[in-house]
Design an enzyme around this catalytic site. Structure first.
Site, PDB file in Angstrom:
ATOM      1  N   HIS A   1      -0.684  -4.637  -4.638  1.00 21.31           N
ATOM      2  CA  HIS A   1      -1.989  -5.220  -4.300  1.00 21.31           C
ATOM      3  C   HIS A   1      -2.900  -5.224  -5.530  1.00 21.31           C
ATOM      4  CE1 HIS A   1      -1.224  -3.459  -0.053  1.00 21.31           C
ATOM      5  NE2 HIS A   1      -1.069  -4.761   0.060  1.00 21.31           N
TER       6      HIS A   1
ATOM      7  N   LYS B   1      -3.734  -2.941  16.352  1.00 18.95           N
ATOM      8  CA  LYS B   1      -2.740  -2.201  15.560  1.00 18.95           C
ATOM      9  C   LYS B   1      -3.435  -1.060  14.817  1.00 18.95           C
ATOM     10  CE  LYS B   1       0.522  -3.370  11.986  1.00 18.95           C
ATOM     11  NZ  LYS B   1       0.732  -4.379  10.963  1.00 18.95           N
TER      12      LYS B   1
ATOM     13  N   ARG C   1       5.868 -12.090  -2.657  1.00 24.82           N
ATOM     14  CA  ARG C   1       6.895 -11.181  -3.183  1.00 24.82           C
ATOM     15  C   ARG C   1       8.256 -11.830  -3.235  1.00 24.82           C
ATOM     16  NH1 ARG C   1       4.625  -6.630   0.715  1.00 24.82           N
ATOM     17  NH2 ARG C   1       4.065  -8.567   1.726  1.00 24.82           N
TER      18      ARG C   1
ATOM     19  N   SER D   1       3.173  -1.790   1.802  1.00 27.38           N
ATOM     20  CA  SER D   1       2.536  -0.566   2.305  1.00 27.38           C
ATOM     21  C   SER D   1       3.459   0.148   3.278  1.00 27.38           C
ATOM     22  CB  SER D   1       1.222  -0.905   3.014  1.00 27.38           C
ATOM     23  OG  SER D   1       0.322  -1.491   2.123  1.00 27.38           O
TER      24      SER D   1
HETATM   25  P1  ADP Z   1       1.670  -5.196   3.135  1.00 28.39           P
HETATM   26  O1  ADP Z   1       1.353  -4.354   4.329  1.00 28.39           O
HETATM   27  O2  ADP Z   1       2.822  -6.144   3.358  1.00 28.39           O
HETATM   28  O3  ADP Z   1       1.818  -4.429   1.868  1.00 28.39           O
HETATM   29  P2  ADP Z   1      -0.959  -6.515   3.221  1.00 28.39           P
HETATM   30  O4  ADP Z   1      -1.208  -7.194   4.522  1.00 28.39           O
HETATM   31  O5  ADP Z   1      -1.843  -5.364   2.957  1.00 28.39           O
HETATM   32  O6  ADP Z   1       0.512  -6.138   2.963  1.00 28.39           O
HETATM   33  O7  ADP Z   1      -0.995  -7.565   2.024  1.00 28.39           O
HETATM   34  C1  ADP Z   1      -2.108  -8.207   1.558  1.00 28.39           C
HETATM   35  C2  ADP Z   1      -1.724  -9.209   0.499  1.00 28.39           C
HETATM   36  O8  ADP Z   1      -1.127  -8.544  -0.606  1.00 28.39           O
HETATM   37  C3  ADP Z   1      -0.710 -10.279   0.912  1.00 28.39           C
HETATM   38  O9  ADP Z   1      -1.059 -11.490   0.289  1.00 28.39           O
HETATM   39  C4  ADP Z   1       0.583  -9.780   0.354  1.00 28.39           C
HETATM   40  O10 ADP Z   1       1.483 -10.819   0.099  1.00 28.39           O
HETATM   41  C5  ADP Z   1       0.099  -9.149  -0.922  1.00 28.39           C
HETATM   42  N1  ADP Z   1       1.002  -8.115  -1.388  1.00 28.39           N
HETATM   43  C6  ADP Z   1       1.380  -7.015  -0.738  1.00 28.39           C
HETATM   44  N2  ADP Z   1       2.247  -6.291  -1.482  1.00 28.39           N
HETATM   45  C7  ADP Z   1       2.420  -6.986  -2.640  1.00 28.39           C
HETATM   46  C8  ADP Z   1       3.205  -6.792  -3.793  1.00 28.39           C
HETATM   47  N3  ADP Z   1       4.023  -5.734  -3.907  1.00 28.39           N
HETATM   48  N4  ADP Z   1       3.134  -7.708  -4.779  1.00 28.39           N
HETATM   49  C9  ADP Z   1       2.340  -8.787  -4.635  1.00 28.39           C
HETATM   50  N5  ADP Z   1       1.582  -9.029  -3.565  1.00 28.39           N
HETATM   51  C10 ADP Z   1       1.617  -8.154  -2.572  1.00 28.39           C
END
Ligand code: ADP
Length: 159
Positions: free
Chosen positions: A17, A41, A90, A127
């Protein structure tokens, strides 16, 4: 003023992120990290805890703000006067769903979505995976900021 929103759950924020937020902050005048309040959730961390961690780890960026939102993302964008969403991609598996959302969001409110390819260092990172690894005592120090690693350790060892 060119403003972009980086939306997500951030439960908790990972280095993946942060990579996206940091890169977006160099492209836009202001970046708003939007933390989704999802009543159906419950996360490992409360929305307030996620916001506190995000604020701390983005404090070195002068043009990044962290806010929460509920309801439609495009309504949050409108309220923040942002016309662009930044989403990290990703893998191809992210693409199907993200494309649908992007097309819906531009149709609903003219909000554009820009996809940013993940840094290959973080392409497997989510996450939920970090929480799983941390739950069983695995080392996540390469994947999250130190304060998040500590928060995970504390939360996951609480009875
Ligand atoms: P997650 O729970 O899948 O980590 P979130 O809902 O918090 O994700 O993700 C928010 C945004 O961050 C989304 O656009 C997601 O594609 C992006 N994101 C999450 N992890 C990564 C990563 N490892 N690399 C690039 N972008 C990411």
């Amino acid at each position: 003023m060119r403003r972009a929103v980086c939306p997500g759950s951030f439960d908790p924020v990972t280095n993946g992120h942060l990579d996206i937020v940091g890169r977006a902050s160099r492209l836009f005048d202001e970046v708003i990290v939007g933390v989704l309040i999802n009543q159906s959730k419950s996360g490992l961390f409360t929305v307030e805890e996620r916001i506190d961690m995000l604020r701390e780890v983005t404090s070195s960026y002068d043009n990044v703000r962290v806010e929460s939102f509920r309801g439609l993302l495009v309504d949050f964008c409108r309220a923040q006067q942002a016309s662009v969403l930044i989403k990290g991609l990703r893998a191809v598996s992210d693409f199907d769903y993200e494309l649908q959302m992007a097309q819906m969001n531009i149709g609903l409110a003219g909000v554009e979505t820009l996809f940013m390819p993940t840094n290959p260092l973080y392409s497997f990172l989510s996450s939920s995976l970090v929480k799983d690894v941390a739950k069983w005592g695995g080392d996540v120090s390469a994947h999250v900021p130190e304060l998040v690693r500590e928060a995970l350790a504390t939360r996951l060892t609480q009875p």
